[in-house]
Design a protein around this motif. Structure first.
Motif, PDB file in Angstrom:
ATOM      1  N   VAL A 395       0.843  -1.195   0.000  1.00 32.98           N
ATOM      2  CA  VAL A 395       0.000   0.000   0.000  1.00 32.98           C
ATOM      3  C   VAL A 395       0.876   1.242   0.000  1.00 32.98           C
ATOM      4  O   VAL A 395       2.061   1.191   0.337  1.00 32.98           O
ATOM      5  CB  VAL A 395      -0.950   0.045   1.230  1.00 32.98           C
ATOM      6  CG1 VAL A 395      -1.891  -1.148   1.231  1.00 32.98           C
ATOM      7  CG2 VAL A 395      -0.148   0.084   2.528  1.00 32.98           C
ATOM      8  N   GLY A 396       0.296   2.375  -0.368  1.00 32.26           N
ATOM      9  CA  GLY A 396       0.931   3.676  -0.232  1.00 32.26           C
ATOM     10  C   GLY A 396       2.313   3.762  -0.851  1.00 32.26           C
ATOM     11  O   GLY A 396       2.536   3.349  -1.993  1.00 32.26           O
ATOM     12  N   SER A 397       3.259   4.277  -0.076  1.00 27.68           N
ATOM     13  CA  SER A 397       4.615   4.490  -0.588  1.00 27.68           C
ATOM     14  C   SER A 397       5.288   3.180  -0.960  1.00 27.68           C
ATOM     15  O   SER A 397       6.105   3.127  -1.885  1.00 27.68           O
ATOM     16  CB  SER A 397       5.463   5.239   0.440  1.00 27.68           C
ATOM     17  OG  SER A 397       5.606   4.477   1.624  1.00 27.68           O
ATOM     18  N   ASP A 398       4.947   2.103  -0.244  1.00 24.62           N
ATOM     19  CA  ASP A 398       5.530   0.805  -0.568  1.00 24.62           C
ATOM     20  C   ASP A 398       5.045   0.321  -1.925  1.00 24.62           C
ATOM     21  O   ASP A 398       5.820  -0.203  -2.726  1.00 24.62           O
ATOM     22  CB  ASP A 398       5.178  -0.205   0.520  1.00 24.62           C
ATOM     23  CG  ASP A 398       5.803  -1.568   0.254  1.00 24.62           C
ATOM     24  OD1 ASP A 398       6.978  -1.604  -0.125  1.00 24.62           O
ATOM     25  OD2 ASP A 398       5.112  -2.582   0.420  1.00 24.62           O
ATOM     26  N   LEU A 399       3.760   0.513  -2.219  1.00 26.32           N
ATOM     27  CA  LEU A 399       3.239   0.100  -3.526  1.00 26.32           C
ATOM     28  C   LEU A 399       3.832   0.956  -4.633  1.00 26.32           C
ATOM     29  O   LEU A 399       4.176   0.442  -5.702  1.00 26.32           O
ATOM     30  CB  LEU A 399       1.709   0.183  -3.547  1.00 26.32           C
ATOM     31  CG  LEU A 399       1.053  -0.243  -4.873  1.00 26.32           C
ATOM     32  CD1 LEU A 399       1.430  -1.673  -5.234  1.00 26.32           C
ATOM     33  CD2 LEU A 399      -0.462  -0.085  -4.802  1.00 26.32           C
ATOM     34  N   TRP A 400       3.973   2.264  -4.390  1.00 24.53           N
ATOM     35  CA  TRP A 400       4.653   3.096  -5.385  1.00 24.53           C
ATOM     36  C   TRP A 400       6.076   2.595  -5.597  1.00 24.53           C
ATOM     37  O   TRP A 400       6.524   2.402  -6.731  1.00 24.53           O
ATOM     38  CB  TRP A 400       4.703   4.566  -4.988  1.00 24.53           C
ATOM     39  CG  TRP A 400       5.781   5.292  -5.754  1.00 24.53           C
ATOM     40  CD1 TRP A 400       7.036   5.615  -5.313  1.00 24.53           C
ATOM     41  CD2 TRP A 400       5.743   5.690  -7.130  1.00 24.53           C
ATOM     42  NE1 TRP A 400       7.776   6.201  -6.314  1.00 24.53           N
ATOM     43  CE2 TRP A 400       7.007   6.262  -7.444  1.00 24.53           C
ATOM     44  CE3 TRP A 400       4.769   5.631  -8.117  1.00 24.53           C
ATOM     45  CZ2 TRP A 400       7.307   6.769  -8.703  1.00 24.53           C
ATOM     46  CZ3 TRP A 400       5.071   6.141  -9.389  1.00 24.53           C
ATOM     47  CH2 TRP A 400       6.327   6.705  -9.666  1.00 24.53           C
ATOM     48  N   GLY A 401       6.792   2.366  -4.498  1.00 22.40           N
ATOM     49  CA  GLY A 401       8.196   1.979  -4.609  1.00 22.40           C
ATOM     50  C   GLY A 401       8.395   0.680  -5.359  1.00 22.40           C
ATOM     51  O   GLY A 401       9.271   0.581  -6.228  1.00 22.40           O
ATOM     52  N   VAL A 402       7.611  -0.336  -5.034  1.00 26.07           N
ATOM     53  CA  VAL A 402       7.788  -1.625  -5.696  1.00 26.07           C
ATOM     54  C   VAL A 402       7.340  -1.550  -7.151  1.00 26.07           C
ATOM     55  O   VAL A 402       7.986  -2.105  -8.050  1.00 26.07           O
ATOM     56  CB  VAL A 402       7.056  -2.748  -4.932  1.00 26.07           C
ATOM     57  CG1 VAL A 402       5.554  -2.566  -4.930  1.00 26.07           C
ATOM     58  CG2 VAL A 402       7.435  -4.113  -5.487  1.00 26.07           C
ATOM     59  N   THR A 403       6.252  -0.839  -7.426  1.00 29.04           N
ATOM     60  CA  THR A 403       5.776  -0.693  -8.806  1.00 29.04           C
ATOM     61  C   THR A 403       6.805   0.051  -9.649  1.00 29.04           C
ATOM     62  O   THR A 403       7.159  -0.374 -10.759  1.00 29.04           O
ATOM     63  CB  THR A 403       4.430   0.054  -8.829  1.00 29.04           C
ATOM     64  OG1 THR A 403       3.465  -0.683  -8.073  1.00 29.04           O
ATOM     65  CG2 THR A 403       3.923   0.244 -10.252  1.00 29.04           C
ATOM     66  N   ASP A 404       7.290   1.161  -9.128  1.00 25.04           N
ATOM     67  CA  ASP A 404       8.275   1.969  -9.851  1.00 25.04           C
ATOM     68  C   ASP A 404       9.556   1.183 -10.090  1.00 25.04           C
ATOM     69  O   ASP A 404      10.142   1.242 -11.173  1.00 25.04           O
ATOM     70  CB  ASP A 404       8.556   3.240  -9.054  1.00 25.04           C
ATOM     71  CG  ASP A 404       9.505   4.170  -9.767  1.00 25.04           C
ATOM     72  OD1 ASP A 404       9.300   4.434 -10.970  1.00 25.04           O
ATOM     73  OD2 ASP A 404      10.468   4.649  -9.125  1.00 25.04           O
TER      74      ASP A 404
END
Length: 642
Positions: A395-404
């Protein structure tokens, strides 16, 4: 490779260590020596480009397979059209059988600690092979040997150089592991199992001009090295499943409902996320193109080194248009279960995917594929061309980080096809570096990044059991791999861009490297050579100091003395890696002046005195005022007038 959360970043490497001054060395002269990487040949030039006789072999794949969701197996046929573009004949072809890693007797299983690791996996799998053949213009052979995760397929006669062709075919079957080394697997959800499939077909190993056949076994941390080609994939799955795969869907009218086709067409023109399958439609007959039985999904992808896919009856599916530059568009897509939905969670996945791919496409090199699909799975984070598997609970910053991070891998190593199994820093490190800039650009800096703080590495850099960037991934200590593959190389590139070369010179060289090695196989020396030739800078001290070995940066201010109406500022290098020097001089009237000294001062010894011409009174001198260097000793960075 698996995405490493910010919470694991740098400063949380739990070593109770104090910063220790480095023992002085006689000088750093040896780091400036001319070295072998500057030598070129007809295959790889000294300027870091593919040479006039550069070659690489190619492999086109036709795959027809079926998913059995009762027995959790995948079975089918692979046909490979392999072309030998090398200048030598080949008596045999090596292939990878990476599903063989999931057996009790595999080298990977036997070299996994009894305490476990993230590269542990199920041991009830492995390939079943039948009808193996290799057909050339002169005849057919069925002789082969399987050793762990590799197959040696012998030919009836040597395959001709510079254009010889062989058709390889075989039937294969394997059980899909639940735990697939954090790269693939099966996830139980309320609405059904999510199958995330990777390393799922026999594929040709790379034969190159540096090593010949690259036959390192698939053990764990070491990833992949693949040839490029066209993939034609037909996946037969239960009719109530949604199947996504690398490439472009060839038969949407056969596998999608009319409503889904209309929504897909709408998403192709929308910058906002559009549902293809809504949350309240999951599992309902109205969301199926066929009421029962099976459906065959047909995908095709060109000029790619791999394909991955996922299948489930639990998928919510949404999509949006990607604007890739120069008028080109594509489709960002996400599939995920109800458990993953939410405004702070996977409902933003397509937004994240779109922003990530758009940034890299317009900043570094145009995204070559049409689709970018994010799949929620029981995988922390793993990348494949056009498809990423990310953890369904992110979720949140973790989902952005892993997706990116995972979509950034489309540039390294999917477009720039380096050897991940030997040089993870050429994909993980490069990707972590570009992730910093993508994160900084996303949504006005919604999420934070730490690569711009190289001093966060100091605890690791002073750890007595640290290992160098050049450590092979399968032998690196599990506690060190995040640093050898991700953070240290990424921080090195950050220092190179922001401190040593400056953004303009670095970007010219880095983007040129991507452009010249797109869909080819660069080696570390090719990168070093190209960065030097385009930037016009001898960087041997940096490559040899930062990328090889365990030396550290430790520069300090030894003294500041009045001298003939001016000042002598004496600096010292007590570390093993020389660097250019930036000093900030603060005068008694609170004005400042920056002094830049070139790296060549350290060719002359460990100390250097700079004459500062000024009529003002010096109050303070600070080394590296913007803290851009991973200097391990901050205690000698500042001089204050008593």
């Amino acid at each position: 490779m698996k995405y490493l959360k910010n919470s694991m970043l740098l400063m949380l490497f739990a070593f109770s260590l104090s910063v220790v001054a480095q023992e002085a060395v006689k000088n750093n002269q040896h780091l400036f020596d001319n070295v072998s990487y500057r030598q070129g040949n007809v295959y790889r030039t000294a300027s870091g480009k593919p040479g006039p006789e550069y070659w690489q072999n190619s492999a086109d794949y036709n795959l027809e397979i079926a998913l059995d969701d009762k027995n959790h197996t995948v079975s089918g046929t692979v046909t490979i059209q392999y072309i030998n573009n090398s200048p030598e004949t080949l008596e045999f072809i090596w292939l990878y059988l990476e599903q063989n890693r999931f057996t009790e007797t595999s080298r990977g299983t036997l070299t996994t600690s009894v305490l476990g690791s993230r590269y542990a996996g199920d041991v009830e799998g492995g390939f079943e092979l039948n009808n193996v053949s290799a057909k050339t213009a002169t005849g057919t052979s069925s002789k082969y040997l399987v050793t762990d995760t590799r197959m040696q397929l012998f030919l009836d006669k040597p395959l001709a150089a510079i254009g010889g062709k062989v058709t390889i075919s075989m039937d294969f079957k394997f059980k899909v592991p639940v735990e697939g080394m954090d790269r693939m697997g099966r996830l139980e959800t309320e609405a059904g199992i999510i199958y995330a499939l990777a390393q799922w077909y026999p594929r040709v190993a790379v034969f190159d001009d540096v090593t010949g056949w690259n036959t390192e076994p698939y053990l764990g941390a070491g990833e992949f090295y693949c040839e490029y080609g066209t993939f034609d994939v037909k996946i037969t799955a239960p009719a109530n499943h949604t199947v996504v795969c690398s490439g472009i869907l060839q038969n949407p009218k056969e596998v999608l409902t009319k409503t889904q086709q209309e929504r897909f067409a709408k998403a192709e023109k929308s910058d906002e996320t559009v549902y293809i399958i809504k949350p309240d439609e999951v599992g309902k007959a109205a969301s199926q193109a066929k009421p029962n039985g099976t459906l065959t999904w047909h995908y095709k992808m060109e000029n790619t080194r791999d394909v991955a896919w996922a299948s489930s009856k639990a998928f919510i599916w949404d999509a949006a248009r990607m604007n890739l530059g120069n008028g080109k568009t594509g489709m960002a897509q996400s599939v995920y279960p109800k458990e993953s939905a939410g405004k702070a969670a996977w409902t933003r996945s397509t937004e994240f995917t779109k922003a990530s791919v758009e940034f890299y496409s317009t900043t570094y090199f145009p995204y070559p594929y049409y689709n970018a699909i994010n799949v929620a799975a029981n995988v922390g984070g793993m990348e494949y061309p056009g498809v990423s598997f990310c953890h369904y609970q992110s979720v949140g910053s973790d989902l952005w980080g892993v997706t990116d991070h995972e979509f950034g891998h489309n540039w390294f190593p999917m477009i720039v096809g380096s050897n991940e199994r030997l040089y993870p820093w050429m994909d993980e490190g490069f990707n972590t570096f570009i992730n910093h800039y993508s994160t900084a650009a996303f949504n006005k800096g919604e999420f934070s990044t730490s690569i711009d703080k190289p001093r966060n590495l100091v605890n690791y850099l002073t750890y007595e059991k640290r290992e160098g960037i050049d450590t092979a991934p399968d032998v690196a200590n599990a506690r060190n791999l995040a640093y050898t593959a991700y953070y240290k190389p990424a921080s090195g590139l950050f220092m190179l861009r922001e401190y040593i070369l400056g953004p303009e010179r670095f970007d010219n060289a880095f983007n040129s490297y991507i452009r010249h090695w797109a869909f080819k196989h660069p080696q570390p020396n090719d990168f070093f050579n190209h960065m030097e030739n385009v930037s016009g800078e001898n960087l041997s001290y940096f490559w040899k100091g930062w990328f090889y070995g365990n030396g550290n940066i430790d520069m300090g201010i030894a003294s500041v003395e009045e001298y003939q109406g001016n000042y002598l500022i004496t600096v010292e290098n007590t570390g093993e890696i020389p660097m250019p020097l930036e000093l900030q001089v603060i005068y008694s009237d609170n004005t400042t002046e920056n002094v830049r000294l070139p790296v060549e001062i350290w060719q002359r010894g460990n100390t250097w005195s700079h004459l500062l011409k000024t009529t003002k009174s010096v109050q303070r001198v600070v080394l590296d005022p913007n803290k851009m260097l991973a200097d391990v000793n901050m205690l000698n960075d500042t001089w204050n007038k008593l």
